[in-house]
Design a protein around this motif. Structure first.
Motif, PDB file in Angstrom:
ATOM      1  N   TYR A  12       0.820  -1.204   0.000  1.00 19.47           N
ATOM      2  CA  TYR A  12       0.000   0.000   0.000  1.00 19.47           C
ATOM      3  C   TYR A  12       0.860   1.262   0.000  1.00 19.47           C
ATOM      4  CZ  TYR A  12      -4.012  -2.985   1.002  1.00 19.47           C
ATOM      5  OH  TYR A  12      -4.981  -3.929   0.914  1.00 19.47           O
ATOM      6  N   THR A  13       0.315   2.305  -0.573  1.00 22.38           N
ATOM      7  CA  THR A  13       1.054   3.563  -0.687  1.00 22.38           C
ATOM      8  C   THR A  13       0.938   4.362   0.611  1.00 22.38           C
ATOM      9  OG1 THR A  13       0.241   3.494  -2.942  1.00 22.38           O
ATOM     10  CG2 THR A  13       1.520   5.416  -2.335  1.00 22.38           C
ATOM     11  N   GLU A  36     -10.239   3.858  -9.686  1.00 21.98           N
ATOM     12  CA  GLU A  36      -9.094   3.358  -8.913  1.00 21.98           C
ATOM     13  C   GLU A  36      -9.131   1.852  -9.165  1.00 21.98           C
ATOM     14  OE1 GLU A  36      -6.825   2.001  -7.511  1.00 21.98           O
ATOM     15  OE2 GLU A  36      -6.033   3.119  -5.796  1.00 21.98           O
ATOM     16  N   CYS A  38      -7.184  -0.729  -8.472  1.00 24.28           N
ATOM     17  CA  CYS A  38      -6.691  -1.696  -7.477  1.00 24.28           C
ATOM     18  C   CYS A  38      -6.658  -0.937  -6.147  1.00 24.28           C
ATOM     19  CB  CYS A  38      -5.333  -2.247  -7.850  1.00 24.28           C
ATOM     20  SG  CYS A  38      -4.300  -1.170  -8.825  1.00 24.28           S
ATOM     21  N   GLU A  61     -11.375  -3.903  -6.610  1.00 23.87           N
ATOM     22  CA  GLU A  61     -10.449  -4.604  -5.722  1.00 23.87           C
ATOM     23  C   GLU A  61     -10.738  -6.099  -5.799  1.00 23.87           C
ATOM     24  OE1 GLU A  61      -7.650  -3.828  -3.725  1.00 23.87           O
ATOM     25  OE2 GLU A  61      -7.754  -6.006  -3.515  1.00 23.87           O
ATOM     26  N   ASP A  86     -11.547  -8.703 -10.845  1.00 25.25           N
ATOM     27  CA  ASP A  86     -10.180  -8.714 -11.366  1.00 25.25           C
ATOM     28  C   ASP A  86     -10.139  -7.681 -12.493  1.00 25.25           C
ATOM     29  OD1 ASP A  86      -7.862  -9.137 -12.780  1.00 25.25           O
ATOM     30  OD2 ASP A  86      -7.913 -11.313 -12.569  1.00 25.25           O
ATOM     31  N   THR A  87      -9.471  -6.571 -12.236  1.00 26.69           N
ATOM     32  CA  THR A  87      -9.450  -5.472 -13.205  1.00 26.69           C
ATOM     33  C   THR A  87      -8.959  -5.918 -14.590  1.00 26.69           C
ATOM     34  OG1 THR A  87      -9.025  -3.944 -11.406  1.00 26.69           O
ATOM     35  CG2 THR A  87      -8.488  -3.149 -13.611  1.00 26.69           C
TER      36      THR A  87
HETATM   37  C1  LIG Z   1      -0.065  -2.370  -4.621  1.00 26.30           C
HETATM   38  S1  LIG Z   1      -1.605  -2.480  -3.817  1.00 26.30           S
HETATM   39  C2  LIG Z   1      -2.121  -0.840  -3.869  1.00 26.30           C
HETATM   40  C3  LIG Z   1      -3.276  -0.507  -3.027  1.00 26.30           C
HETATM   41  C4  LIG Z   1      -3.593   0.980  -2.921  1.00 26.30           C
HETATM   42  N1  LIG Z   1      -4.049   1.541  -4.164  1.00 26.30           N
HETATM   43  C5  LIG Z   1      -2.401   1.745  -2.416  1.00 26.30           C
HETATM   44  O1  LIG Z   1      -1.726   2.380  -3.191  1.00 26.30           O
HETATM   45  O2  LIG Z   1      -2.122   1.668  -1.221  1.00 26.30           O
HETATM   46  C6  LIG Z   1      -2.479  -3.314  -5.033  1.00 26.30           C
HETATM   47  C7  LIG Z   1      -3.868  -3.691  -4.686  1.00 26.30           C
HETATM   48  O3  LIG Z   1      -4.447  -4.270  -5.845  1.00 26.30           O
HETATM   49  C8  LIG Z   1      -5.186  -5.429  -5.493  1.00 26.30           C
HETATM   50  N2  LIG Z   1      -5.148  -6.295  -6.678  1.00 26.30           N
HETATM   51  C9  LIG Z   1      -4.189  -7.174  -7.063  1.00 26.30           C
HETATM   52  N3  LIG Z   1      -4.478  -7.726  -8.243  1.00 26.30           N
HETATM   53  C10 LIG Z   1      -5.648  -7.180  -8.632  1.00 26.30           C
HETATM   54  C11 LIG Z   1      -6.469  -7.347  -9.778  1.00 26.30           C
HETATM   55  N4  LIG Z   1      -6.115  -8.190 -10.736  1.00 26.30           N
HETATM   56  N5  LIG Z   1      -7.612  -6.630  -9.868  1.00 26.30           N
HETATM   57  C12 LIG Z   1      -7.962  -5.755  -8.884  1.00 26.30           C
HETATM   58  N6  LIG Z   1      -7.237  -5.557  -7.775  1.00 26.30           N
HETATM   59  C13 LIG Z   1      -6.097  -6.262  -7.642  1.00 26.30           C
HETATM   60  C14 LIG Z   1      -4.473  -5.976  -4.280  1.00 26.30           C
HETATM   61  O4  LIG Z   1      -5.355  -6.765  -3.495  1.00 26.30           O
HETATM   62  C15 LIG Z   1      -4.041  -4.697  -3.573  1.00 26.30           C
HETATM   63  O5  LIG Z   1      -4.997  -4.261  -2.669  1.00 26.30           O
END
Ligand SMILES: C[S@@+](CC[C@H](N)C(=O)[O-])C[C@H]1O[C@@H](n2cnc3c(N)ncnc32)[C@H](O)[C@@H]1O
Length: 499
Positions: A12-13, A36, A38, A61, A86-87
């Motif tokens: 997470y950021t 957004e 993910c 998400e 799943d995006t």
């Molecule tokens: C690197 S984190 C970033 C979270 C947040 N945006 C931040 O910056 O703190 C990536 C997020 O994407 C989610 N994620 C991973 N693969 C994904 C997918 N295929 N589709 C949607 N979300 C996904 C993960 O569960 C996680 O919460």
């Protein structure tokens, strides 16, 4: 068992300077439709809805827990639509993209290298026109650019490897032709709490979708680097360096690679020199026995990293090797010298030996784990460059020995270039070029092949050759050399290349 973190890559950021800088790059007005893709725990959504409580946000998400938390967190916001999906394979999003996009702003810290099994990767590769599917972030980038409206804005924080790694060539072309890049900030991955890849730096890219190809090609964008701390993102302190690149120029450069070091002579040399190392040399990776513990021997136990290996019986080593030995030894000897990785300049002594009886070679040819590859280059004259360099690139003579797979063997088609190239592969000039082609410490043959080659005139060539002969003699007898001679060669090469 694959850990949850490898699947979701949920870093997470947790950094206000990064989040604030990224949100500011969207220049929101409050009337946008935002994605957004993910969302994690909503670090980007929070500041946005704080300023614009009614702005439309779609938050995607994949992870169950994160999704549930988001639902609870934003339950009072009718304008925030949280979706568990799943995006990368979401059909509604795919449909929207096929209609020309639908979002005005997209912000994300997508997962890097998120794990998928092979079958899924194959499917992804098919549905993303063969785009590289091992690295998830580039697929997120591609899908999200597709999902933007004309003039829609996107801000992503991702590793910087898409800027010049060979495997990301397609995404570069896509960005350069479909968007107007605004700026790319480059900084160490250690700025990102809890993450330090070591292999790459991070980047924040901000761009605008453009349906008008002409304006994309004429667009100039900024590369920003030299930050000394994360708080400097978005500021213009003296230490920060900014320079501009034109999209058309990047698109015209080999493999659409972004040269981010900003030095004009290097950029020009890379773009304008037609002859490349790959044109005048064969660049190949070497041999692997599949089981070095049994087949590789060491001169004696004082050699570095020799703990796991037995000492060789030197009486059984064939030191005079040539290309006739590619199928193995047929005399009473059993071993041949092999050049291994490790950053040592000019000449590596015969410290390592491979079991090379003809029976063993038959075994290597058929064994699944062994790599009996590029055998027509075994025991020939060339230069070995370790695949990974410590600080600077180094090259050492292979000279009628075997070379292992941690080395790229560079074999000049015309042997008169051998010593000049040996000087070149140990020079700061060459290091600047390879690090501009690929900013990580990886020297795989694909990158080495792209290094421009400029031929010296005969007089200079002869002087460089003479110094290399002296350096090699010194390396062979005392394992050291006169650094003054090296400096003279480096200066000569600097003169030839102009940097
Ligand atoms: C690197 S984190 C970033 C979270 C947040 N945006 C931040 O910056 O703190 C990536 C997020 O994407 C989610 N994620 C991973 N693969 C994904 C997918 N295929 N589709 C949607 N979300 C996904 C993960 O569960 C996680 O919460």
């Amino acid at each position: 068992m694959i850990s949850e973190n490898r699947i979701y890559q949920a870093y997470y950021t947790k950094s206000d300077p990064i989040v604030n800088y990224m949100v500011s790059l969207l220049s929101l007005k409050g009337s946008e439709k935002i994605l957004e893709p993910c969302a994690g725990d909503g670090v980007f959504i929070d500041p946005i809805v704080k300023t614009f409580p009614d702005v439309q946000v779609d938050a995607f998400e994949l992870n169950d827990n994160s999704y549930s938390n988001l639902l609870v967190k934003y339950s009072d916001f009718r304008n925030i639509n949280v979706k568990k999906t799943d995006t990368l394979t979401d059909v509604d999003l795919q449909f929207l993209c096929s209609m020309g996009g639908g979002y005005d702003a997209i912000i994300a810290n997508p997962p890097y290298g998120a794990w998928r099994d092979q079958e899924e990767r194959r499917k992804l590769k098919r549905s993303y026109n063969g785009f590289y599917a091992k690295e998830s972030y580039s697929l997120f980038l591609y899908r999200c650019i597709e999902a933007l409206n004309d003039k829609g804005k996107l801000v992503f924080i991702i590793p910087d490897t898409y800027l010049n790694l060979h495997m990301h060539k397609d995404i570069r072309k896509y960005i350069l032709t479909q968007t107007r890049i605004k700026e790319i900030s480059l900084f160490p991955s250690s700025y990102f709490p809890g993450v330090n890849f070591g292999y790459a730096n991070l980047s924040i890219i901000s761009l605008e979708k453009s349906f008008n190809q002409k304006t994309t090609l004429e667009n100039e964008f900024s590369i920003i680097k030299g930050f000394s701390k994360v708080e400097e993102l978005g500021s213009n302190n003296d230490n920060i360096r900014t320079f501009n690149l034109k999209q058309k120029d990047v698109l015209n450069s080999p493999d659409y690679s972004f040269v981010t070091n900003g030095e004009k002579p290097i950029v020009n040399c890379l773009n304008l020199t037609e002859l490349k190392i790959g044109d005048i040399c064969d660049c190949v990776t070497g041999f692997y026995s599949g089981n070095d513990k049994d087949f590789l021997k060491v001169r004696n136990k004082t050699i570095r990293n020799s703990k796991r290996y037995e000492a060789v019986n030197l009486d059984l080593v064939e030191f005079t090797c040539d290309a006739s030995l590619i199928d193995g030894l047929t005399n009473e000897k059993e071993y041949v010298p092999i050049v291994k990785g490790g950053n040592r300049k000019y000449y590596k002594p015969d410290d390592w030996f491979m079991n090379w009886s003809s029976e063993k070679v038959d075994f290597f040819k058929n064994d699944k784990k062994a790599r009996y590859q590029n055998s027509s280059y075994y025991f020939r004259k060339g230069i070995g460059v370790p695949m990974v360099s410590s600080s600077s690139i180094t090259g050492a003579l292979i000279e009628n020995r075997l070379f292992d797979q941690s080395i790229v063997g560079i074999f000049p088609k015309d042997e008169t270039n051998l010593y000049y190239l040996l000087a070149f592969f140990n020079s700061p000039t060459c290091n600047k070029l390879i690090r501009s082609i690929n900013s990580s410490t990886n020297n795989s043959s694909n990158y080495i092949k792209k290094i421009p080659f400029i031929e010296p005139d005969n007089q200079v060539l002869e002087k460089i050759n003479e110094r290399i002969r002296t350096i090699l003699e010194a390396c062979k007898t005392s394992q050291d050399f006169d650094s003054g001679l090296e400096e003279l060669n480096n200066n000569a090469i600097k003169e030839i290349y102009g940097f």
